[in-house]
Design a protein around this motif. Structure first.
Motif, PDB file in Angstrom:
ATOM      1  N   CYS A 401       0.853  -1.192   0.000  1.00 49.67           N
ATOM      2  CA  CYS A 401       0.000   0.000   0.000  1.00 49.67           C
ATOM      3  C   CYS A 401       0.887   1.239   0.000  1.00 49.67           C
ATOM      4  N   GLY A 402       0.894   1.946  -1.107  1.00 51.13           N
ATOM      5  CA  GLY A 402       1.760   3.108  -1.263  1.00 51.13           C
ATOM      6  C   GLY A 402       2.993   2.714  -2.055  1.00 51.13           C
ATOM      7  N   PHE A 403       3.116   3.252  -3.269  1.00 50.23           N
ATOM      8  CA  PHE A 403       4.245   2.857  -4.117  1.00 50.23           C
ATOM      9  C   PHE A 403       5.084   4.068  -4.495  1.00 50.23           C
ATOM     10  N   GLY A 404       5.424   4.857  -3.465  1.00 51.02           N
ATOM     11  CA  GLY A 404       6.358   5.962  -3.656  1.00 51.02           C
ATOM     12  C   GLY A 404       7.784   5.456  -3.515  1.00 51.02           C
ATOM     13  N   ARG A 405       8.685   6.321  -3.023  1.00 53.12           N
ATOM     14  CA  ARG A 405      10.086   5.933  -2.915  1.00 53.12           C
ATOM     15  C   ARG A 405      10.273   4.733  -1.992  1.00 53.12           C
ATOM     16  N   PHE A 406       9.551   4.714  -0.878  1.00 56.09           N
ATOM     17  CA  PHE A 406       9.680   3.637   0.100  1.00 56.09           C
ATOM     18  C   PHE A 406       9.133   2.330  -0.457  1.00 56.09           C
ATOM     19  N   GLY A 407       7.897   2.371  -0.945  1.00 58.00           N
ATOM     20  CA  GLY A 407       7.269   1.164  -1.441  1.00 58.00           C
ATOM     21  C   GLY A 407       7.954   0.578  -2.654  1.00 58.00           C
ATOM     22  N   GLN A 408       8.536   1.436  -3.500  1.00 60.63           N
ATOM     23  CA  GLN A 408       9.210   0.938  -4.704  1.00 60.63           C
ATOM     24  C   GLN A 408      10.437   0.106  -4.363  1.00 60.63           C
ATOM     25  N   ILE A 409      11.150   0.482  -3.293  1.00 59.70           N
ATOM     26  CA  ILE A 409      12.319  -0.312  -2.890  1.00 59.70           C
ATOM     27  C   ILE A 409      11.883  -1.712  -2.482  1.00 59.70           C
ATOM     28  N   VAL A 410      10.790  -1.793  -1.698  1.00 55.55           N
ATOM     29  CA  VAL A 410      10.256  -3.099  -1.309  1.00 55.55           C
ATOM     30  C   VAL A 410       9.886  -3.902  -2.554  1.00 55.55           C
ATOM     31  N   GLY A 411       9.196  -3.272  -3.481  1.00 56.38           N
ATOM     32  CA  GLY A 411       8.768  -3.953  -4.691  1.00 56.38           C
ATOM     33  C   GLY A 411       9.917  -4.437  -5.554  1.00 56.38           C
ATOM     34  N   ARG A 412      10.963  -3.627  -5.675  1.00 55.15           N
ATOM     35  CA  ARG A 412      12.104  -4.014  -6.515  1.00 55.15           C
ATOM     36  C   ARG A 412      12.808  -5.241  -5.950  1.00 55.15           C
ATOM     37  N   LEU A 414      11.497  -7.561  -3.940  1.00 57.44           N
ATOM     38  CA  LEU A 414      10.610  -8.710  -4.112  1.00 57.44           C
ATOM     39  C   LEU A 414      10.630  -9.204  -5.558  1.00 57.44           C
ATOM     40  N   ALA A 415      10.641  -8.252  -6.499  1.00 56.72           N
ATOM     41  CA  ALA A 415      10.658  -8.636  -7.913  1.00 56.72           C
ATOM     42  C   ALA A 415      11.933  -9.395  -8.269  1.00 56.72           C
ATOM     43  N   MET A 416      13.067  -8.960  -7.719  1.00 53.62           N
ATOM     44  CA  MET A 416      14.330  -9.659  -8.001  1.00 53.62           C
ATOM     45  C   MET A 416      14.319 -11.078  -7.452  1.00 53.62           C
ATOM     46  N   GLN A 417      13.574 -11.291  -6.357  1.00 53.56           N
ATOM     47  CA  GLN A 417      13.458 -12.623  -5.790  1.00 53.56           C
ATOM     48  C   GLN A 417      12.270 -13.398  -6.372  1.00 53.56           C
ATOM     49  N   LYS A 418      11.617 -12.807  -7.373  1.00 55.71           N
ATOM     50  CA  LYS A 418      10.480 -13.427  -8.054  1.00 55.71           C
ATOM     51  C   LYS A 418       9.332 -13.735  -7.090  1.00 55.71           C
ATOM     52  N   ILE A 419       9.154 -12.819  -6.135  1.00 54.10           N
ATOM     53  CA  ILE A 419       8.034 -12.908  -5.201  1.00 54.10           C
ATOM     54  C   ILE A 419       6.941 -11.969  -5.692  1.00 54.10           C
ATOM     55  N   GLY A 420       5.788 -12.516  -5.980  1.00 58.28           N
ATOM     56  CA  GLY A 420       4.716 -11.703  -6.541  1.00 58.28           C
ATOM     57  C   GLY A 420       4.138 -10.717  -5.542  1.00 58.28           C
ATOM     58  N   PHE A 421       3.776  -9.541  -6.018  1.00 58.38           N
ATOM     59  CA  PHE A 421       3.138  -8.541  -5.163  1.00 58.38           C
ATOM     60  C   PHE A 421       2.155  -7.724  -5.988  1.00 58.38           C
ATOM     61  N   THR A 422       1.179  -7.151  -5.297  1.00 58.51           N
ATOM     62  CA  THR A 422       0.226  -6.219  -5.896  1.00 58.51           C
ATOM     63  C   THR A 422       0.394  -4.877  -5.208  1.00 58.51           C
ATOM     64  N   ALA A 423       0.649  -3.832  -5.988  1.00 56.28           N
ATOM     65  CA  ALA A 423       0.898  -2.505  -5.421  1.00 56.28           C
ATOM     66  C   ALA A 423      -0.307  -1.605  -5.669  1.00 56.28           C
ATOM     67  N   LEU A 424      -0.685  -0.847  -4.634  1.00 56.59           N
ATOM     68  CA  LEU A 424      -1.802   0.088  -4.716  1.00 56.59           C
ATOM     69  C   LEU A 424      -1.322   1.490  -4.326  1.00 56.59           C
ATOM     70  N   ASP A 425      -1.766   2.493  -5.048  1.00 54.35           N
ATOM     71  CA  ASP A 425      -1.430   3.882  -4.712  1.00 54.35           C
ATOM     72  C   ASP A 425      -2.556   4.768  -5.228  1.00 54.35           C
ATOM     73  N   LYS A 426      -2.957   5.775  -4.445  1.00 53.01           N
ATOM     74  CA  LYS A 426      -4.059   6.629  -4.900  1.00 53.01           C
ATOM     75  C   LYS A 426      -3.571   7.971  -5.442  1.00 53.01           C
ATOM     76  N   ASN A 427      -2.261   8.068  -5.708  1.00 50.14           N
ATOM     77  CA  ASN A 427      -1.707   9.223  -6.418  1.00 50.14           C
ATOM     78  C   ASN A 427      -1.632   8.850  -7.893  1.00 50.14           C
ATOM     79  N   GLN A 428      -2.572   9.363  -8.687  1.00 46.81           N
ATOM     80  CA  GLN A 428      -2.670   8.915 -10.071  1.00 46.81           C
ATOM     81  C   GLN A 428      -1.456   9.307 -10.896  1.00 46.81           C
ATOM     82  N   GLU A 429      -0.841  10.459 -10.616  1.00 52.82           N
ATOM     83  CA  GLU A 429       0.372  10.833 -11.343  1.00 52.82           C
ATOM     84  C   GLU A 429       1.493   9.847 -11.031  1.00 52.82           C
ATOM     85  N   GLN A 430       1.627   9.472  -9.752  1.00 55.67           N
ATOM     86  CA  GLN A 430       2.656   8.509  -9.360  1.00 55.67           C
ATOM     87  C   GLN A 430       2.433   7.179 -10.073  1.00 55.67           C
TER      88      GLN A 430
END
Length: 585
Positions: A401-412, A414-430
């Motif tokens: 929940c929240g894919f700004g600077r903080f959330g993107q690091i978590v996502g990256r 997880l992605a490198m370890q091939k762990i699936g995730f779903t990211a949500l953010d309510k900032n449409q520009e982001q």
């Protein structure tokens, strides 16, 4: 000169706070101060030309600082916006103004000069208007910057065309001007690549701050003078110099040395614009001048709105883009003066056009401020698009929940370890920006149960709360505790208070966003002053464990300020005793 400087400073101190307090920004205050003390007002300062020459350095320094922030690779990324939006705004605006001038009986060549000069917009007004409201990083801010950059670059062919418009034919004059411009650009680029960094390295070794400041000013003034000699925009020369040194190790030091001069001189520039307004001409032809000013601003705003809306499809972005660009430009003064001297524009029309430009510079900040107060909030609400439809989204073990600077690091990671995730953010520009780089993120409000359910919360294992807003993070935590109690929640906390609030919401796994980075930085500091690495790591680990234990214990008295103060004092004494005991072992 000292009396003039005293009057300028006094007018600034009086006018600018008043306009800022009224919500109209500082630029209108400078312009009003110039009108009040200038020849057409109280007549307290009459040497407008001298003050204007000095104050134009403010615009030059502004462009240099913008160049410092715009790295070459970012400039390359902006190339489509610069030329696409730049041409899209400049060509139709020039054509419509020139056509209207010809319809009013102005000769063709003079109409062309008026069309080009009035199509330009003021960098010194538009960018500060956006910067004051933190709008430069937004879509309209970036688009406005792109158009203004194109207009500055357009100074080269515009000045080269003046002899042709004056009836000088296609002789050598224009080609000489083009050659001089190309030579100046080559020298600036070459010096910026091969000469500037060694010079600053040599100056830095001298360890003389005043010499470094003088060298920084020499770079700005020197490139501006070179561009001016070649017939180009001085601000364009300074901008190129800024871009060339933007990747150097001296970028921040240069910015710190130039900014104080830029702010004051830019204010003086706006004062000189107000002083140059010919109020006598306005009094002789009030209705005609007023109609020209309103017509110019309305026409430019309409064209800019249309161009932006066709490109982006966003009414709120198009409005801000349009109302940042309806004024004339500081380069318009230069162009009309040069055109008048080259007999490409009659002196009377040049004076009238100059007054219209000056008045448009005063009107634009008022229009922008009024829009931000009354129209922008409504469009901000209207711009909200429906949340993404999440039907059929693959169920992943992790929801972020929240894919700004903080959330993107978590996502990256997880992605490198091939762990699936779903990211949500309510900032449409982001969301739009992140998607362009290939990340799977959905536009939705994670505090809404139906959005979380559609994102697979019932089958997920871990929920990451990486939201920047403390209240929104609490809302998500409380909703998840009620509706999805099986989820293990790992949350980002802004500070100690946020930790306690999240603990009250049932979150047990918490990470303070600056805590571990500050500990790592402290460890590096200790190593740099000679503390052995093992000892530094031991100290940091003792502090971390102690601080986290005290943070948990203080949760029980979080509602009692006196108890918290006593806990902090006791913890400080305990920590000192702990360090002393550790060193004695």
């Amino acid at each position: 000169m000292f009396i003039s400087l005293l009057i300028l400073l006094a007018a600034t101190v009086i006018a600018v706070p008043l306009t800022r307090a009224a919500g109209l920004g500082s630029i209108l205050g400078y312009l009003a101060a110039g009108v009040a003390i200038g020849p057409s007002g109280l007549g307290l300062v009459t040497n407008v030309t001298e003050i204007g020459d000095v104050s134009e350095l403010g615009v030059t320094m502004l462009l240099f600082l913008i160049g410092l922030e715009l790295r070459p690779h970012r400039l390359w990324i902006l190339r489509k916006a610069v030329f696409g939006l730049g041409l899209g705004q400049m060509v139709p605006t020039t054509a419509v103004i020139a056509a209207l001038a010809m319809a009013a009986g102005v000769p063709g060549r003079e109409a062309a000069v008026l069309g080009i000069g009035l199509a330009l917009s003021s960098t010194a007004i538009a960018l500060p208007l956006l910067a004051e409201r933190n709008l430069l990083p937004t879509i309209p801010g970036r688009d406005t910057f792109a158009v203004l950059l194109f207009q500055d670059m357009a100074a080269i062919p515009v000045l080269a065309l003046l002899p042709l418009l004056a009836g000088g034919g296609a002789g050598g004059v224009s080609w000489v001007a083009v050659a001089r411009g190309a030579l100046a650009v080559a020298v600036i680029l070459g010096a910026g690549t091969y000469l500037v960094r060694p010079v600053f390295r040599l100056v830095a070794y001298a360890r003389s701050p005043e010499v470094f400041t003088a060298t920084a000013l020499l770079l700005v003034v020197g490139t501006a003078a070179l561009a001016g000699w070649a017939g180009l925009s001085a601000s364009l020369g300074a901008f190129m110099a800024g871009v060339m040194v933007s990747d150097s190790e001296y970028r921040h030091e240069l910015k710190a040395n130039i900014e104080p001069f830029e702010g004051l001189l830019l204010g003086f520039f706006f004062i000189s614009v107000g002083m140059s307004a010919d109020l006598a001409l306005l009094l002789r032809q009030p209705l005609e001048i007023a109609a020209l000013v309103l017509g110019l601003t309305a026409l430019k705003a309409l064209i800019a709105f249309t161009v932006s809306y066709l490109r982006r499809g966003l009414a709120w972005a198009a409005l801000r883009f349009a109302l940042a660009l309806p004024e004339g430009s500081e380069f318009s003064f230069v162009l009309f003066g040069a055109a008048s001297a080259a007999r490409a524009l009659a002196a009377g029309r040049a004076a009238e056009a100059t007054l219209v430009v000056a008045l448009s510079m005063m009107v634009a900040p008022v229009l922008f401020a009024a829009s931000e107060r009354f129209l922008a909030p409504r469009l901000e609400r209207a711009k909200i698009r429906p949340f993404d439809r999440l039907e059929g989204v693959e169920a992943n073990p992790v929801i972020i929940c929240g894919f700004g600077r903080f959330g993107q690091i978590v996502g990256r990671v997880l992605a490198m370890q091939k762990i699936g995730f779903t990211a949500l953010d309510k900032n449409q520009e982001q969301v739009d920006v992140v998607r362009r780089f290939g990340s799977q993120v959905f536009y939705g409000d994670p505090a809404r149960e139906e959005v979380m359910r559609a994102a697979g919360a019932e089958r997920a294992k871990v929920l990451v709360i990486a939201l920047d807003n403390m209240q929104e993070a609490l809302q998500v935590a409380e909703m998840v505790r009620r509706r999805f109690p099986h989820l293990r929640v790992v949350a980002r906390a802004r500070n100690r208070r946020h930790v306690h609030l999240l603990m009250a919401a049932g979150v047990e796994l918490l990470v303070r966003e600056t805590f571990f980075s500050a500990l790592r930085l402290t460890e590096l500091v200790m190593e740099q002053i000679g503390v052995p690495t093992a000892q530094a790591q031991r100290v940091i680990e003792l502090f971390r464990a102690h601080d986290e234990r005290i943070l948990t214990e203080s949760y029980a008295v979080a509602h009692d300020e006196r108890a918290i103060i006593q806990t902090v004092q006791d913890a400080g004494k305990e920590l000192r005793d702990l360090f002393e005991a550790d060193q004695s072992e």
